[in-house]
Design an enzyme around this catalytic site. Structure first.
Site, short mmCIF file in Angstrom:
data_model
loop_
_atom_site.label_atom_id
_atom_site.label_comp_id
_atom_site.label_asym_id
_atom_site.label_seq_id
_atom_site.Cartn_x
_atom_site.Cartn_y
_atom_site.Cartn_z
N ASP A 104 -33.07 3.68 53.74
CA ASP A 104 -33.99 4.81 53.79
C ASP A 104 -34.08 5.22 55.26
OD1 ASP A 104 -36.21 6.50 52.83
OD2 ASP A 104 -36.35 5.00 51.24
N ASP A 205 -35.81 10.50 53.89
CA ASP A 205 -37.18 10.70 53.45
C ASP A 205 -37.62 12.13 53.80
OD1 ASP A 205 -39.62 9.37 52.50
OD2 ASP A 205 -40.39 9.74 54.51
N GLU A 262 -34.37 13.53 50.04
CA GLU A 262 -35.52 13.78 49.18
C GLU A 262 -36.02 15.18 49.53
OE1 GLU A 262 -40.07 12.14 48.39
OE2 GLU A 262 -39.18 12.01 50.36
N HIS A 327 -40.26 5.36 43.47
CA HIS A 327 -41.42 4.56 43.89
C HIS A 327 -42.68 5.39 44.12
CE1 HIS A 327 -39.72 6.30 47.40
NE2 HIS A 327 -40.77 5.97 48.11
N ASP A 328 -42.58 6.70 44.03
CA ASP A 328 -43.76 7.55 44.25
C ASP A 328 -44.32 8.10 42.94
OD1 ASP A 328 -43.57 7.38 47.02
OD2 ASP A 328 -42.14 9.04 47.11
#
Ligand code: GLC
Length: 539
Positions: A104, A205, A262, A327-328
């Site tokens: 990430d 990210d 993302e 994961h969000d």
């Protein structure tokens, strides 16, 4: 029909990526937190499952305010996860198994404990002052009306230098100023550091947030409910794309590497926007996440429209990727729109994810049908869960420990797990589902096997034969080696399907029919929630 691998299997296009939330995957030292050695320990499981790459949520040194998305040293590994030596070992062991490792990369902000920020905030004339976004207030108020992604002003007053700094997320995550060339060079050196070490790619990210309006113009509109302004001047600025192009140039200097971004949007997602980050398909991101499908009601027509829109936006030289959760968000199994027949829907969704055109990303545990954890307030760790409880319980529910077996803590750790293991672990775990024919894990494994064997599935073109009429999706995946038809019944009813051609095929996989049987595709029936993959023999 001849079936061989295409000349070049490009791992990030043709392979399958598995997203690991390292805290929750496997704990090797019994401190209750998953770690790098734990991931190494489970590489054989992943290899055997059939994935080609792993993406790790952040493992850099961090105060862990946002669980690693607040980095204080991009060149170090946080001791809770292990050491650089462990990470090098992970790379080596993954590569030995022909698996790739994606890190990430948090470009938008650092931790407020990062030495750059400590220096930048020390004096208004410090040479690193401009590495972050500092401004004076206006009449005792913040410089403008920009708000954080969690609501409320995005400006934090810093008394030492009498100015405000900008933060898109928590105040402990100050935003970097990507307009500053020195910062960019320093950051790109970090990227080189990991690429030189052998890292295969990066998940970027909030890639669409990295550059903000130079003039700091006020955002229009205000959403009372979210306590947020409309992010016109704080997201998707042209300069973000320019910066990502430079990053791509750097990454392309290395062989066989990639970046996936993302593209952060509020529901219901935005395929056009996400695809715009692919540029020509060769010069910006290699892949971009669009989350539209995740926010759709369970309805074949809506899915059909969304998929069509997503595919049509991908540039000619670009490549899609597909994802069901991360994961969000909610665990895909617990989509609010999947109220009934969750297990059947999860299996249909797995067929979709692994047979659509594009790189599939599997979120850890999705392959066994892991579900949201229901956590009482005292167990909540996510700061947004704490802040918005009880209206929103935060993101912990999708971050509970991986369920490996029936033993204590589901085999995740012999210590006290940082988040409780989901209570359903006794039934939902790798060991129990592995041998169970018809389980979610069984279908994931079968699907991954079939995908690997059939280049039409992993590299071929895609065309709808039925885009959702009558509750069914039917599409064709094809190349010069084979044509494969995928049929998905989204409904709890029997359906009759006609692909509109006089084709016959061999069943490669079905939730209900017997494999390897011949089937006439001009007219056949599907049982409730049946998924079917057929290789056409006379197209
Ligand atoms: C991304 C991450 C999320 C994090 C945020 C700030 O959206 O996925 O977990 O909180 O960025 O870094």
């Amino acid at each position: 029909m001849k079936k061989s691998m295409p000349k070049k299997f490009i791992w990030w296009k043709h392979g399958v990526v598995y997203h690991i939330y390292p805290r929750s995957f496997y704990d090797s030292n019994d401190d209750g937190i998953g770690d790098i050695k734990g991931i190494i320990h489970k590489l054989d499981y992943l290899k055997d499952l059939g994935v080609d790459a792993i993406w790790l949520s952040p493992i850099y040194l961090s105060p862990q305010i946002d669980f690693g998305y607040d980095v204080s040293d991009y060149r170090q590994i946080d001791p809770i996860f292990g050491t650089l030596k462990d990470f090098r070992k992970l790379l080596e062991k993954a590569h030995k198994r022909n698996m790739r490792v994606i890190m990430d990369l948090i470009m938008n902000h650092t931790s407020d404990q990062h030495p750059w920020f400590i220096e930048s905030s020390s004096a208004s004339d410090h040479e690193k002052r401009d590495w972050y976004i500092w401004r004076s207030g206006k009449n005792g108020k913040p410089p403008n009306n920009w708000s954080t992604c969690f609501g409320g002003s995005a400006w934090e007053f810093h008394p030492v230098t009498n100015q405000y700094y900008y933060h898109s997320f928590f105040k402990e995550q100050p935003d970097l100023n990507w307009r500053n060339e020195h910062l960019r060079n320093e950051f790109f050196d970090i990227v080189k550091y990991w690429l030189d070490m052998g890292v295969d790619g990066f998940r970027l990210d909030v890639a669409n947030l990295i550059v903000k309006d130079k003039k700091l113009r006020d955002n229009p509109g205000f959403f009372q409910m979210l306590n947020q302004t409309q992010p016109v001047y704080t997201r998707n600025r042209p300069k973000s794309i320019k910066t990502l192009k430079l990053l791509r140039k750097l990454i392309d200097k290395y062989d066989n590497r990639m970046c996936v971004g993302e593209i952060y949007t509020l529901p219901p997602g935005d395929p056009k926007l996400a695809a715009s980050y692919l540029g020509s398909g060769k010069n910006t991101l290699n892949l971009a996440f669009d989350f539209s499908l995740i926010f759709k009601r369970w309805n074949a027509k809506l899915y059909g429209q969304t998929i069509k829109e997503w595919m049509s936006q991908i540039p000619a030289k670009g490549w899609p990727c597909n994802v069901l959760s991360n994961h969000d968000l909610f665990r895909s199994y617990n989509r609010p729109f999947w109220r009934l027949h969750k297990r059947q829907k999860a299996i249909v969704a797995a067929f979709l994810l692994l047979t659509l055109k594009g790189t599939p990303f599997i979120y850890y545990g999705e392959e066994i049908g892991m579900q949201n954890s229901r956590l009482p307030r005292r167990f909540i760790k996510d700061p947004i869960g704490k802040r918005f409880w009880p209206f929103y319980s935060g993101r912990d529910k999708a971050r509970s420990p991986m369920q490996w077996n029936k033993l204590r803590n589901s085999g995740f750790s012999r210590g006290e797990p940082w988040l409780p293991v989901n209570r359903n672990y006794y039934c939902v775990n790798v060991e129990s589902l592995k041998e169970k024919k018809g389980s979610i894990l069984y279908f994931y494994r079968q699907l991954l096997k079939i995908r690997r064997k059939n280049s039409a599935l992993y590299a071929g073109e895609w065309e709808f034969l039925n885009d959702g009429k009558n509750g069914v999706l039917v599409y064709k995946r094809f190349n010069n080696e084979a044509a494969i038809v995928v049929c998905l019944n989204f409904t709890p009813w029997n359906k009759t399907v006609n692909v509109g051609r006089d084709w016959e095929g061999i069943i490669l996989l079905s939730t209900h029919k017997v494999k390897k049987h011949l089937i006439a595709l001009d007219k056949f029936s599907l049982l409730p929630f049946e998924s079917l993959i057929v290789e056409v023999i006379n197209s």
